[in-house]
Each structure stands twice: as structure tokens, then as C-alpha cells.
Design a protein around this motif. Structure first.
Motif, PDB file in Angstrom:
ATOM      1  N   ASP A   1      -5.431  14.259 -42.316  1.00  0.00           N
ATOM      2  CA  ASP A   1      -4.149  14.304 -43.038  1.00  0.00           C
ATOM      3  C   ASP A   1      -4.019  13.211 -44.093  1.00  0.00           C
ATOM      4  N   LYS A   2      -4.800  12.145 -43.947  1.00  0.00           N
ATOM      5  CA  LYS A   2      -4.701  11.015 -44.891  1.00  0.00           C
ATOM      6  C   LYS A   2      -5.569  11.201 -46.134  1.00  0.00           C
ATOM      7  N   VAL A   3      -6.483  12.165 -46.087  1.00  0.00           N
ATOM      8  CA  VAL A   3      -7.430  12.326 -47.205  1.00  0.00           C
ATOM      9  C   VAL A   3      -6.777  13.105 -48.340  1.00  0.00           C
ATOM     10  N   ASP A   4      -7.040  12.657 -49.564  1.00  0.00           N
ATOM     11  CA  ASP A   4      -6.523  13.373 -50.732  1.00  0.00           C
ATOM     12  C   ASP A   4      -7.651  13.508 -51.752  1.00  0.00           C
ATOM     13  N   ILE A   5      -7.393  14.275 -52.790  1.00  0.00           N
ATOM     14  CA  ILE A   5      -8.381  14.371 -53.865  1.00  0.00           C
ATOM     15  C   ILE A   5      -8.119  13.266 -54.890  1.00  0.00           C
ATOM     16  N   ALA A   6      -9.145  12.927 -55.674  1.00  0.00           N
ATOM     17  CA  ALA A   6      -9.005  11.924 -56.736  1.00  0.00           C
ATOM     18  C   ALA A   6      -9.792  12.427 -57.951  1.00  0.00           C
TER      19      ALA A   6
ATOM     20  N   CYS B   1     -10.747  22.943 -57.723  1.00  0.00           N
ATOM     21  CA  CYS B   1     -11.974  23.014 -56.917  1.00  0.00           C
ATOM     22  C   CYS B   1     -11.928  21.982 -55.794  1.00  0.00           C
ATOM     23  N   LEU B   2     -11.478  20.773 -56.146  1.00  0.00           N
ATOM     24  CA  LEU B   2     -11.369  19.709 -55.139  1.00  0.00           C
ATOM     25  C   LEU B   2     -10.374  20.103 -54.051  1.00  0.00           C
ATOM     26  N   ILE B   3      -9.282  20.736 -54.456  1.00  0.00           N
ATOM     27  CA  ILE B   3      -8.256  21.140 -53.479  1.00  0.00           C
ATOM     28  C   ILE B   3      -8.813  22.209 -52.540  1.00  0.00           C
ATOM     29  N   ALA B   4      -9.577  23.143 -53.099  1.00  0.00           N
ATOM     30  CA  ALA B   4     -10.181  24.183 -52.247  1.00  0.00           C
ATOM     31  C   ALA B   4     -11.074  23.531 -51.192  1.00  0.00           C
ATOM     32  N   GLY B   5     -11.879  22.568 -51.617  1.00  0.00           N
ATOM     33  CA  GLY B   5     -12.767  21.874 -50.681  1.00  0.00           C
ATOM     34  C   GLY B   5     -11.983  21.064 -49.667  1.00  0.00           C
ATOM     35  N   LEU B   6     -10.931  20.411 -50.146  1.00  0.00           N
ATOM     36  CA  LEU B   6     -10.113  19.573 -49.260  1.00  0.00           C
ATOM     37  C   LEU B   6      -9.461  20.409 -48.157  1.00  0.00           C
ATOM     38  N   HIS B   7      -8.874  21.530 -48.540  1.00  0.00           N
ATOM     39  CA  HIS B   7      -8.225  22.391 -47.545  1.00  0.00           C
ATOM     40  C   HIS B   7      -9.227  22.868 -46.492  1.00  0.00           C
ATOM     41  N   PHE B   8     -10.379  23.276 -46.973  1.00  0.00           N
ATOM     42  CA  PHE B   8     -11.400  23.768 -46.048  1.00  0.00           C
ATOM     43  C   PHE B   8     -11.839  22.649 -45.090  1.00  0.00           C
ATOM     44  N   ALA B   9     -12.086  21.462 -45.656  1.00  0.00           N
ATOM     45  CA  ALA B   9     -12.548  20.331 -44.829  1.00  0.00           C
ATOM     46  C   ALA B   9     -11.489  19.925 -43.802  1.00  0.00           C
ATOM     47  N   LYS B  10     -10.238  19.931 -44.245  1.00  0.00           N
ATOM     48  CA  LYS B  10      -9.154  19.532 -43.323  1.00  0.00           C
ATOM     49  C   LYS B  10      -9.041  20.508 -42.150  1.00  0.00           C
ATOM     50  N   GLU B  11      -9.118  21.775 -42.501  1.00  0.00           N
ATOM     51  CA  GLU B  11      -9.010  22.813 -41.464  1.00  0.00           C
ATOM     52  C   GLU B  11     -10.129  22.632 -40.427  1.00  0.00           C
ATOM     53  N   LYS B  12     -11.356  22.422 -40.924  1.00  0.00           N
ATOM     54  CA  LYS B  12     -12.498  22.262 -40.018  1.00  0.00           C
ATOM     55  C   LYS B  12     -12.381  20.957 -39.217  1.00  0.00           C
ATOM     56  N   ALA B  13     -11.947  19.900 -39.889  1.00  0.00           N
ATOM     57  CA  ALA B  13     -11.850  18.600 -39.215  1.00  0.00           C
ATOM     58  C   ALA B  13     -10.855  18.674 -38.059  1.00  0.00           C
TER      59      ALA B  13
END
Ligand code: AMP
Ligand code: MG
Length: 323
Positions: free
Chosen positions: A305-310, A82-94
Motif C-alpha cells: 500500500d505504501k508503494v507508488d509510481i515515480a 504503464c507504471l500504474i498498470a504494473g503497480l496495480h498488478f504487483a500490489k494485487e500479487k503482493a
């Protein structure tokens, strides 16, 4: 103007905040066909609804996405897919908008949203499905003063409700059934310091149900035993820290009886009780944007690019530089 994305478990939410004011807060929840959350399916749900909710939030706030200054993302703790799905979406938008990301700890956001209803330095009773914790800011950190040693309060309620054939989510059904129930003085009240445990009570409730006890009585007794445990732990944290405010967070916080118990405890110790409205109690993007804005204003932001999930980041692991 900050847009916030919630994605840690079953809910995908998008919120927009400007100077502490929440302009939009939309969400969509994944509901499993049966049983508990399947993380991969919940992540699939998030991918399917993300674009629609992003657009809905912008439309509701009546702003152009070019006005967005940063994206706040709940990158911890939670279910990895779930975190990865959110991360990918946020990165794309950012990247598309040329803005940075503010990584927000989900549990801290449940506490910080208490500010929107007037709390300044509260103890948080975080009572959700998977999480049950007593959190407060003390000596430079958001510290966990107490927590469940086994099940989260909501998962405990849902498990018993499932056993009794009530369906998911069990919380509202247990609350309704409790209205006409009587007290069964036989459930284990399990609190050690500020930690609580529910598995003993769950076993006992199931045994009583299997022996034919009335669901109304079991529901009432569940609430009258489990909720005082939470309130006692929260009160102990308030006494320990000397704080005079309590904020409720998490889906179980929607329960009117739990709210009443919190209110009474606060009145008795001359403290203030703050209960955000339902849309901010449950998982939501508004609280992520709200907390993200506080962090952003103190300079916390990262290149996408520096953001990751935790997934397992504990609230007290978060390096706080914004309070
Ligand atoms: P969350 O994990 O914060 O989204 O909260 C979901 C949990 O809240 C589920 O376990 C629900 O059964 C529970 N819940 C929702 N409404 C109520 C209620 N009125 N009383 C007790 N639990 C509730
Ligand atoms: Mg939550």
C-alpha cells in the motif's frame, strides 16, 4: 527468491532470480499499429498479458509462487499509465502472497544487470529508445554523467527510419542497410562534454534522403556518426571517474557495430567491456528481479500500500542504501 516486473514503457516482463541466478525471464512487447507508443494502449497491453507472463515465469523457473519472498517492481521512471498498470498488478500479487514490494529504478537495473556478466563497478552506456544516458555509481549515488539533450538514440533512429519508410523498429533495418553503405562526411557530430544531441543529424539525414541519397549510405553514416558520439561520451565518463569497466544497456545496444566500437574503445584504454546478452539488454523483468534481490538483501522493501509510481524520478534522485 525474488520475482521482478518490468512495465515502464512498451514491454511487460517477468523475471525470477534466486541468489543472483536468473531462473526465468519472459516478456511481451506492445507494438503500436503505426507511429510511436500510445501510453494508454501500452498500459492496456500490460494488463492483458500480465497474468499469463506471471504464470509463464513461474512455470519456466519450476517454482511455486509461495516460494516468492518479494516482488521487485520497476516503478520509475516511465510512462504513467504503464507504471500504474504494473503497480496495480504487483500490489494485487503482493497482497495475495503476503509479501512486500521492492521499488526498482529502471535505469539502475540496466546498470546492475552488468554484474551478472562480471562487471563490478562499471560505467553504463544506456542506449535505448527514449533514454540515452551515461550512468555510473560515484560518491554514494548513481550519477548521470551525460545524456541526450533532445531525442533518445533509438527514437532518433526510428524517426529517421519512419521518414524513409522502413517501418518500426528502425534500428535493426538501419543496421542491415548500413552493411553495404559508404560514408557521407556531412552529418553534424554533436557532443558537448558528456551530453549528446541528435535532432540536427535527424534533420540533415531527412534532407539528404529527400534529395535522393542512398538509404544504405545514410544508414552507414548515421551509425558511424551517432555511435562514436556515444562512445566518446562514455569514454570521457570512464576517464573522469577512473573506472575500468563499461556495460552496455538498452535496445540500441543490440547493434553489432555499436558493440564493436565500445569493445575497441575499452581495449585501447585497457578497460573491460561487458555486453549482456540480448534478452537482458532490452527491457526485461530479469534485470528488475536481479536488482531487486540486491536491494532486498540489504533490507529495502515496502508494504504494497505504501508503494507508488515515480514517472520522472531521475537516477541520481534515488537514495542508495544498498551499495
Ligand atoms: P528499448 O527502448 O531499450 O526497448 O530499445 C528499443 C530501441 O532499440 C528501438 O529504438 C530500436 O530501433 C532500437 N534497436 C533495436 N535493435 C537495434 C539494432 N540492431 N540497432 C540499432 N537500434 C536497435
Ligand atoms: Mg530500458
Amino acid at each position: 527468491m525474488i520475482i521482478g516486473i518490468e512495465c515502464t514503457a512498451h514491454t511487460f516482463g517477468v523475471g525470477i532470480v534466486d541468489k543472483g541466478k536468473i531462473l526465468a525471464n519472459v516478456r511481451d512487447m506492445y507494438v503500436p499499429a503505426s507511429g510511436g507508443i500510445v501510453p494508454m494502449e501500452s498500459a492496456k497491453h500490460h494488463r492483458e498479458v500480465s497474468e499469463r507472463l506471471w504464470n509463464e515465469a513461474l512455470a519456466k523457473a519450476g517454482i511455486d509462487e509461495k516460494k516468492i519472498e518479494a516482488i521487485a517492481l520497476s516503478n520509475a521512471p516511465g510512462l504513467s499509465p504503464c507504471l500504474i498498470a504494473g503497480l496495480h498488478f504487483a500490489k494485487e500479487k503482493a497482497k495475495k502472497l503476503g509479501v512486500q514490494i521492492v521499488p526498482v529504478n529502471h535505469c539502475i537495473a540496466h546498470l546492475e544487470i552488468g554484474r551478472s556478466v562480471g562487471a563490478t563497478d562499471p560505467v553504463l552506456l544506456y542506449a535505448s529508445g527514449a533514454n540515452t544516458q551515461i550512468i555510473a555509481f560515484a560518491s554514494g549515488k548513481y550519477r548521470i554523467f551525460g545524456e541526450t539533450l533532445d531525442l533518445g538514440i533509438g527514437n532518433f533512429i526510428d524517426k529517421f527510419a519512419r521518414h524513409a519508410g522502413m517501418g518500426f523498429p528502425g534500428g535493426p533495418k538501419i543496421e542491415a542497410a548500413a552493411k553495404t553503405g559508404k560514408y557521407i562526411d556531412d552529418l553534424p557530430y554533436s557532443i558537448k562534454g558528456m551530453d549528446v544531441s541528435f535532432s540536427g543529424m535527424q534533420t540533415k539525414l531527412q534532407q539528404l534522403y529527400d534529395k535522393g541519397a542512398k538509404l544504405e549510405d545514410l544508414s552507414y553514416s548515421l551509425q558511424e556518426t551517432a555511435f562514436p558520439m556515444l562512445v566518446e561520451a562514455a569514454e570521457r565518463a570512464m576517464a573522469h571517474t577512473g573506472k575500468k569497466e563499461l556495460v552496455l544497456g538498452g535496445g540500441v545496444g543490440c547493434n553489432a557495430r555499436l558493440q564493436e566500437m565500445c569493445r575497441i574503445m575499452c581495449e585501447e584504454r585497457e578497460a573491460k567491456f561487458f555486453c549482456p546478452e540480448r534478452q537482458y539488454l532490452i527491457d526485461n523483468g530479469g534485470m528488475i528481479a536481479y536488482t531487486g534481490e540486491i536491494m532486498f538483501n540489504s533490507g529495502i522493501k515496502m508494504e504494497a500500500d505504501k508503494v507508488d509510481i515515480a514517472p520522472r524520478e531521475r537516477t541520481d534522485d534515488v537514495k542508495v542504501t544498498w551499495r
